[in-house]
Design a protein around this motif. Structure first.
Motif, PDB file in Angstrom:
ATOM      1  N   HIS A 293       0.795  -1.096   0.077  1.00  0.00           N
ATOM      2  CA  HIS A 293       0.013  -0.021   0.012  1.00  0.00           C
ATOM      3  C   HIS A 293       0.686   1.224  -0.312  1.00  0.00           C
ATOM      4  CE1 HIS A 293      -0.311   1.584   4.361  1.00  0.00           C
ATOM      5  NE2 HIS A 293       0.884   0.953   4.139  1.00  0.00           N
ATOM      6  N   GLU A 355     -11.839  -0.716   7.319  1.00  0.00           N
ATOM      7  CA  GLU A 355     -12.049  -0.326   6.104  1.00  0.00           C
ATOM      8  C   GLU A 355     -11.028  -0.870   5.147  1.00  0.00           C
ATOM      9  OE1 GLU A 355     -13.052   2.912   9.221  1.00  0.00           O
ATOM     10  OE2 GLU A 355     -11.323   1.501   8.920  1.00  0.00           O
ATOM     11  N   THR A 359     -11.493  -3.789   2.033  1.00  0.00           N
ATOM     12  CA  THR A 359     -10.851  -3.280   0.673  1.00  0.00           C
ATOM     13  C   THR A 359     -10.217  -4.588  -0.012  1.00  0.00           C
ATOM     14  OG1 THR A 359     -11.397  -0.817   0.882  1.00  0.00           O
ATOM     15  CG2 THR A 359      -9.783  -1.743  -0.822  1.00  0.00           C
ATOM     16  N   LYS A 362     -12.151  -7.853  -0.846  1.00  0.00           N
ATOM     17  CA  LYS A 362     -12.748  -7.806  -2.032  1.00  0.00           C
ATOM     18  C   LYS A 362     -12.124  -7.415  -3.354  1.00  0.00           C
ATOM     19  CE  LYS A 362     -14.258  -2.898  -1.813  1.00  0.00           C
ATOM     20  NZ  LYS A 362     -15.550  -1.912  -1.401  1.00  0.00           N
ATOM     21  N   THR A 363     -10.822  -7.174  -3.312  1.00  0.00           N
ATOM     22  CA  THR A 363      -9.873  -6.889  -4.193  1.00  0.00           C
ATOM     23  C   THR A 363      -9.248  -8.084  -4.942  1.00  0.00           C
ATOM     24  OG1 THR A 363      -9.628  -4.534  -3.610  1.00  0.00           O
ATOM     25  CG2 THR A 363      -7.936  -5.563  -5.267  1.00  0.00           C
ATOM     26  N   ALA A 369      -6.935  -1.624  -6.002  1.00  0.00           N
ATOM     27  CA  ALA A 369      -8.269  -0.734  -5.352  1.00  0.00           C
ATOM     28  C   ALA A 369      -8.231   0.533  -5.629  1.00  0.00           C
ATOM     29  CB  ALA A 369      -8.543  -1.433  -3.910  1.00  0.00           C
ATOM     30  N   GLU A 370      -9.670   1.094  -5.749  1.00  0.00           N
ATOM     31  CA  GLU A 370      -9.661   2.370  -5.521  1.00  0.00           C
ATOM     32  C   GLU A 370      -9.207   2.866  -4.146  1.00  0.00           C
ATOM     33  OE1 GLU A 370     -10.884   4.515  -7.781  1.00  0.00           O
ATOM     34  OE2 GLU A 370     -11.604   3.359  -9.099  1.00  0.00           O
ATOM     35  N   VAL A 372      -8.850   4.167  -0.752  1.00  0.00           N
ATOM     36  CA  VAL A 372      -9.737   3.820   0.674  1.00  0.00           C
ATOM     37  C   VAL A 372      -9.489   4.531   1.847  1.00  0.00           C
ATOM     38  CG1 VAL A 372      -8.319   1.997   1.256  1.00  0.00           C
ATOM     39  CG2 VAL A 372     -10.794   2.124   2.014  1.00  0.00           C
ATOM     40  N   THR A 374      -9.132   5.331   5.689  1.00  0.00           N
ATOM     41  CA  THR A 374      -9.255   5.071   7.044  1.00  0.00           C
ATOM     42  C   THR A 374      -8.621   6.126   8.038  1.00  0.00           C
ATOM     43  OG1 THR A 374      -6.625   4.241   7.331  1.00  0.00           O
ATOM     44  CG2 THR A 374      -8.310   2.799   5.958  1.00  0.00           C
TER      45      THR A 374
END
Length: 429
Positions: A293, A355, A359, A362-363, A369-370, A372, A374
């Protein structure tokens, strides 16, 4: 010092008893509050002691607990108030603060535990003549005391791998870390002098019921529908560790999977059938995710909207072909992972904030991912892999470590409480 305090405490009991006993009679005129103890830089008032004794008395009576002698109740309550006061003073000196939001969450949990809304809980307190504000203050005190204790005790508790291993090898440790089984049990009872024909007929009945269960009929329903003269008895055995199961089932239950039913088991009592409803602590397979990330934090010079826009721009750059790792090293404000190209390693459910975890889950693998949001800022997340990992051994060891920690924590807490009590200046008036 401690002996002097003890003597003073005993000498003051008669006065305290008189004060507490006569308070209702004096209420018609005027109740004059008094200092009953001086503790370092603070005091305990008679009204505070009287209120705590009253609350404790109501609690004991509501639970049907036999009341101790009045002088014992007062002495122990006063000693508890003194200990609390010492710890509260330590907390104030250390700058410990409990926010209103923390108290709100705590009171909401208390209401939920009593199966009430917060409004219903407030009404229930009022109906019992208790103040909601006083209850919130008591919650604040308890939270501060707990925080002071943790800050002083955790640093004293040191646990080695050897200690955990030694505990796990003991009978107590093995019993603690054993899996637990929830079983349904049914029995066709037979007399001790049952004839071969009776035994054969009961066995056929058990096999017929088992056949219905395995064809899809609910266990309880199949057992209930069995007919005379061979009716089943039994029921839910609840959660039991392997060592606590009847020896007859000890070899059978571990071989079953949740939802499975055993073959009929013959004993002197008749024919048994058991169904494994659920098992916990035996095998814990979790899905782990490997991710990277980039964290962008809003600040005084970057608004939340600007941080979101930068995160979206970085995602677009990665999708256009730029290296995620290099961008993480340049832009990510997560000090722990930035120099590793945003690498988070393999993470387990519950390890990340909700959060972020939602993400990641579900990725699809290989996708980004878009951005997100937090509590830490805006994240650009890339999922690099997934795997199912058996965490049974780790979970068992963690359970044993928690037990050893809690035991040592309580030992250290008891010693620390005696220490601060001895070191404090306490004057029983």
């Amino acid at each position: 010092m401690k002996n002097v305090i003890t003597r003073l405490l005993h000498l003051s009991l008669c006065l305290l008893l008189a004060l507490l006993a006569t308070a209702p009679a004096q209420a018609a005129t005027e109740v004059i509050d008094q200092v009953v103890a001086i503790i370092d830089d603070d005091i305990i008032m008679a009204s505070e002691l009287r209120e705590r004794v009253s609350a404790l008395t109501q609690s004991l009576q509501s639970r049907g607990v036999q009341m101790p002698p009045e002088d014992t109740l007062i002495r122990e309550t006063l000693d508890q108030l003194i200990l609390e006061n010492i710890q509260l003073q330590m907390g104030r000196r250390a700058g410990v603060r409990i926010s209103d939001e923390e108290i709100n969450r705590a009171t909401q949990r208390i209401a939920a535990q009593n199966r009430m809304t917060l409004e219903q809980f407030q009404a229930a307190l009022q109906s019992r003549g208790q103040s909601y504000e006083n209850m919130r203050e008591q919650v604040r005190r308890e939270m501060m005391i707990r925080r002071v204790q943790m800050g002083n005790i955790n640093q004293r508790v040191q646990i080695t791998e050897e200690e955990v291993g030694n505990f796990m090898s003991t009978r107590e440790g093995q019993n603690l870390t054993q899996p637990e089984f929830r079983l349904l049990h049914a029995l066709i009872a037979l007399p001790s002098d049952a004839s071969p024909e009776q035994v054969s007929a009961a066995n056929r009945q058990a096999e017929a019921v088992l056949s219905r269960i395995r064809s899809g009929t609910d266990f309880a329903q199949a057992v209930q529908d069995s007919t005379n003269p061979y009716q089943f008895t039994g029921g839910d055995l609840g959660w039991r560790k392997l060592a606590d199961l009847p020896s007859l089932f000890g070899d059978v239950a571990p071989a079953l999977k949740p939802g499975e039913t055993s073959e009929p088991i013959r004993s002197d009592s008749g024919f048994h059938i058991i169904n494994l409803v659920e098992v916990r602590g035996r095998e814990q397979v979790v899905t782990q995710t490997k991710a990277r990330h980039i964290l962008i934090k809003p600040s005084e010079i970057m608004t939340d909207a600007q941080a979101q826009a930068l995160a979206a721009n970085l995602r677009a750059r990665v999708l256009a072909g730029e290296d995620f790792s290099e961008l993480a090293q340049e832009y990510s404000e997560d000090i722990g992972s930035a120099q590793e190209g945003g690498e988070l390693g393999w993470t387990t459910p519950g390890q990340m904030v909700p959060e972020f975890e939602a993400t990641v889950q579900k990725t699809p693998v290989g996708e980004i991912a878009e951005p997100v949001r937090t509590q830490f800022g805006w994240h650009v997340v890339k999922v690099e892999g997934r795997r199912d990992e058996d965490m049974s051994d780790l979970a068992t060891r963690n359970k044993a470590m928690d037990y050893v920690h809690n035991r040592k924590y309580q030992e250290e807490l008891d010693a620390w409480l005696r220490q601060i009590r001895d070191e404090a200046f306490v004057d029983i008036k």
